[in-house]
Design a protein around this motif. Structure first.
Motif, PDB file in Angstrom:
ATOM      1  N   ARG A  44      -7.217  29.789  38.777  1.00  0.00           N
ATOM      2  CA  ARG A  44      -6.568  30.491  37.888  1.00  0.00           C
ATOM      3  C   ARG A  44      -5.828  29.575  36.656  1.00  0.00           C
ATOM      4  NH1 ARG A  44      -5.297  35.279  40.124  1.00  0.00           N
ATOM      5  NH2 ARG A  44      -7.318  35.826  40.835  1.00  0.00           N
ATOM      6  N   SER A  45      -5.875  27.993  37.051  1.00  0.00           N
ATOM      7  CA  SER A  45      -5.264  27.220  36.199  1.00  0.00           C
ATOM      8  C   SER A  45      -6.183  25.935  35.674  1.00  0.00           C
ATOM      9  CB  SER A  45      -4.227  26.480  36.927  1.00  0.00           C
ATOM     10  OG  SER A  45      -3.643  25.302  36.373  1.00  0.00           O
ATOM     11  N   TYR A  46      -5.944  25.497  34.605  1.00  0.00           N
ATOM     12  CA  TYR A  46      -6.868  24.373  34.108  1.00  0.00           C
ATOM     13  C   TYR A  46      -6.724  23.353  34.938  1.00  0.00           C
ATOM     14  CZ  TYR A  46      -2.476  22.223  32.880  1.00  0.00           C
ATOM     15  OH  TYR A  46      -0.919  21.829  32.907  1.00  0.00           O
ATOM     16  N   ARG A  47      -5.748  23.029  35.777  1.00  0.00           N
ATOM     17  CA  ARG A  47      -5.666  21.981  36.881  1.00  0.00           C
ATOM     18  C   ARG A  47      -6.488  22.041  37.842  1.00  0.00           C
ATOM     19  NH1 ARG A  47       0.040  23.481  36.347  1.00  0.00           N
ATOM     20  NH2 ARG A  47      -0.250  24.558  38.018  1.00  0.00           N
ATOM     21  N   ASN A  48      -7.314  23.154  37.892  1.00  0.00           N
ATOM     22  CA  ASN A  48      -8.171  23.094  39.098  1.00  0.00           C
ATOM     23  C   ASN A  48     -10.132  23.065  38.481  1.00  0.00           C
ATOM     24  OD1 ASN A  48      -5.898  25.225  40.294  1.00  0.00           O
ATOM     25  ND2 ASN A  48      -6.576  23.343  41.521  1.00  0.00           N
ATOM     26  N   LYS A  77     -11.432  33.323  33.916  1.00  0.00           N
ATOM     27  CA  LYS A  77     -10.502  32.613  32.995  1.00  0.00           C
ATOM     28  C   LYS A  77      -9.565  31.766  33.699  1.00  0.00           C
ATOM     29  CE  LYS A  77     -10.310  36.846  30.137  1.00  0.00           C
ATOM     30  NZ  LYS A  77      -9.603  38.214  30.235  1.00  0.00           N
ATOM     31  N   VAL A  78      -8.977  30.720  32.967  1.00  0.00           N
ATOM     32  CA  VAL A  78      -7.842  29.849  33.498  1.00  0.00           C
ATOM     33  C   VAL A  78      -7.129  29.652  32.498  1.00  0.00           C
ATOM     34  CG1 VAL A  78      -9.476  28.457  35.021  1.00  0.00           C
ATOM     35  CG2 VAL A  78      -9.175  27.746  32.778  1.00  0.00           C
ATOM     36  N   SER A  79      -5.716  29.414  32.906  1.00  0.00           N
ATOM     37  CA  SER A  79      -4.589  29.080  31.864  1.00  0.00           C
ATOM     38  C   SER A  79      -4.948  27.617  31.218  1.00  0.00           C
ATOM     39  CB  SER A  79      -3.374  28.971  32.670  1.00  0.00           C
ATOM     40  OG  SER A  79      -3.271  27.885  33.578  1.00  0.00           O
ATOM     41  N   LYS A  80      -4.390  27.766  30.135  1.00  0.00           N
ATOM     42  CA  LYS A  80      -4.666  26.193  29.111  1.00  0.00           C
ATOM     43  C   LYS A  80      -3.444  25.464  29.397  1.00  0.00           C
ATOM     44  CE  LYS A  80      -6.208  28.303  25.373  1.00  0.00           C
ATOM     45  NZ  LYS A  80      -6.919  28.687  24.016  1.00  0.00           N
ATOM     46  N   PRO A  81      -3.607  24.277  29.192  1.00  0.00           N
ATOM     47  CA  PRO A  81      -2.329  23.217  29.363  1.00  0.00           C
ATOM     48  C   PRO A  81      -1.117  23.561  28.392  1.00  0.00           C
ATOM     49  CG  PRO A  81      -4.305  22.214  29.193  1.00  0.00           C
ATOM     50  CD  PRO A  81      -4.687  23.412  28.995  1.00  0.00           C
TER      51      PRO A  81
END
Lengths: 435, 435
Positions: free
Chosen positions: A123-127, A296-300
């Motif tokens: 779910r996250s841009y970190r991944n 989709k993933v969250s953006k920074p």
């Protein structure tokens, strides 16, 4: 391994059903057996080579940062309906109905399934970036399967899938696979030329096919003649570094498949027009599947991004045939060392002769200890038949032990590729081959 | 491997759909993901363990003299019609029609196919005994798949098939597999009890199921209480020697599955009645398939013999669940060392702290060099969450690195199974774990 105990059903005559040399030699060398149209069993020698090729593919994928998973062969039709490909795919897709009347299929590829894995967990841009691959059997119900395992229905493919936040990231992932492919094929002794290619049913904006030049190739290909002299990529790669210079080096020389050939891009006098065998293809297709399936993933900086994807295939089982097409002679297969099923063949010309048996057993034991995976022909067969079989199965080196040589304290060492033979003491043969 | 780059989607909460502990823990540890009913994708951690189990099975099959091949997943219905099983098999067989309207099926087992390979190539008594095995995905269309990969529809099985001239030979082949199975399961840290078993749809006269005792087992099993104290088989085996004494030792103590249980054979006060998970089954079925399919060899004294066959299965994917059922606690999985996905988990309690980072990287590098396959938790997460994840995924050893300990020059070494922790210098930790 001792041939007296090894299941190696070689054939002297060419099987009638085989039209191409790799199919012929794989049947004659007892590597495969047809189970039904376009579907093969891999016998011990064939399976051995298949495993060696698979392992090289695996090591180079891991080196490039891809992570191995395993998706099942049987998929639900639901995801393919979501992507819109269930109806598009046509008759090559093997459609199945299970006992509860659910629509299933034997996966010809896995974009939908891997995107489902991604959207479930990430779910996250970190991944990201994330690159997942598997080496799994696929099925494509070819209307006319042919050329043995080169164009079968059930085949082993490595397919990797990359997920990135944006185009720049996806480009880096594409470059990683591009370079990993150059390394992978080079390790198998192949020159596979990356050619600008059409994206076909996978879709997308950017694609390269990796092609081995061979007369029996299924497709017309075009490249600048400089390709013929270009060395393959063998240097160490830092996959976290900038790979663009390497990609540029291998894409600036013209090479394209039939669909993408543009005569204006290569001087006619430098153009080579020939046939080729595709052993791999890589695609960047942006958000085609992630949009349809909601990956989709969250953006920074807040908000969400639909991830950019690519997919990257290598025909693992097809490579067995491809390598044979590229490396054989009239006597049989000539395996490049890294994929050879055994490192050295030891031929005891006269099984039962005390001196021959002792010398053969001693060399066999020492080569085994040295990790050279020798194959000892200890069968009670005629010398000519043993030599023919050993040439046919194509191990890189042979040590031939006969009573006449042993009287002079020597054995014969033969290089299968060059055909050169050299007499030397058994100790010298060991020093030469037990690296 | 660094956890910051590793795709390990762990879950804190128990997934509702999982009824048994292995299913629950495999989902929570990010090992698998359901693709559709009874069909799973193996994520990196799960695939890693699956490969380790597969490799142990392979090594022990090879040691026992079996030769690896690979038969395809999709089979033609024709051979099954010849053996008479096409109609017998019922709805568990996944039946498929290809584009040319030919009847195909997804193999639930391979007796017919391997007998076809044998009859095609082997004609002489000189080429038996022969034992061919493969490790391939199978499909059984269970009406109600459950327990995750323990009773899925698509599953990985090792199946071996032996061919012998007569009953005595077949008995030797059966004994080889019997002993190889004892070794295989012992290497995985399992006590699998060979129990007299029914032969079911495979048919035949003699069969043992290898059963792990476990409360969640699908079937009722019975054994003499002496089994509970009997050591597993760990000694070196000469597979060409007489194995009957070993087989006798492990069959003289009473053990039988429900169908074969005979109360008169065990004193009631010594009888243990419990539940068990089948992880393997071996069969001797004589000439059932060789007769139907015409697999014959010439005899030494002239004439022909229909070969005697046996088959020998191990549930490779099921073993992943079986091992978890046998080895876990309330905090998660406890992998036996030989199948652990990583040898040592290195937890950096405070990622970003200079001393912690330096110590963690140093240990990680040295454990990697020592071939211990460490997993480094270098994520920016709370210490409690890192500890919980590491316990959940069950690596045999942990090294916990925190700022307080480092000030005193020590790290904590934890044994996952016993829970015992010990403070020592990083050098001492390396000496202890970098074997």
């Amino acid at each position: 391994m001792r041939l007296s105990r090894y299941f190696l059903p070689t054939m002297k005559d060419n099987p009638k059903e085989a039209q191409v040399v790799s199919h012929r030699l794989m049947l004659r060398a007892g590597m495969i057996q047809q189970a039904s149209a376009g579907i093969y069993s891999w016998l011990p020698l064939g399976f051995n080579v298949l495993q060696k090729i698979e392992q090289i593919v695996r090591e180079e994928q891991n080196a490039a940062g891809a992570q191995e998973i395993l998706m099942p062969t049987i998929q639900s039709a639901d995801l393919w309906r979501d992507s819109g490909r269930y109806d598009d795919y046509g008759q090559e897709m093997l459609r199945i109905t299970d006992r509860h009347d659910r629509d299933m299929l034997y996966g010809p590829t896995n974009e939908e399934q891997v995107t489902d894995i991604f959207r479930t967990h990430v779910r996250s841009y970190r991944n990201v970036p994330l690159n997942l691959y598997h080496i799994q059997w696929k099925f494509r119900d070819e209307v006319r399967p042919r050329f043995g395992i080169m164009r079968g229905r059930e085949f082993l493919m490595k397919d990797a899938y990359s997920f990135d936040l944006d185009f720049e990231g996806a480009r880096r992932s594409y470059n990683q696979m591009f370079v990993a492919y150059l390394k992978t094929f080079a390790r198998m002794g192949l020159k596979a030329i990356p050619m600008v290619a059409d994206t076909g049913p996978i879709g997308g904006d950017m694609s390269h096919e990796f092609i081995i030049l061979a007369d029996i190739g299924e497709s017309e290909v075009y490249c600048h003649k400089d390709w013929l002299d270009l060395d393959v990529l063998t240097s160490e790669i830092d996959y976290q570094g900038d790979l663009q210079p390497i990609v540029d080096k291998f894409t600036k020389i013209y090479a394209a498949t039939d669909e993408k050939h543009d005569p204006s891009l290569c001087p006619p006098e430098d153009l080579v027009s020939t046939r080729g065998i595709e052993v791999g293809q890589i695609f960047y297709f942006g958000t085609k599947y992630s949009e349809a399936l909601g990956a989709k993933v969250s953006k920074p900086d807040g908000g969400e991004a639909v991830v950019h994807m690519g997919s990257y295939g290598i025909g693992v089982s097809r490579l067995v045939g491809g390598i044979i097409e590229a490396s054989h002679d009239e006597r049989g297969i000539i395996w490049p060392e890294p994929v050879a099923p055994f490192g050295v063949g030891v031929i005891n010309i006269r099984t039962g002769d005390e001196a021959c048996d002792a010398a053969a057993e001693d060399l066999y034991a020492k080569l085994t200890t040295a990790g050279r995976e020798p194959l000892l022909d200890d069968r009670d067969e005629r010398p000519g038949s043993k030599m023919a079989d050993m040439d046919l199965i194509g191990l890189p080196w042979q040590i031939i032990i006969g009573p006449r040589g042993l009287k002079n304290g020597v054995v014969e060492v033969k290089n299968r590729k060059t055909g050169e033979t050299e007499e030397m003491t058994p100790e010298a043969a060991l020093n030469k081959l037990a690296r």
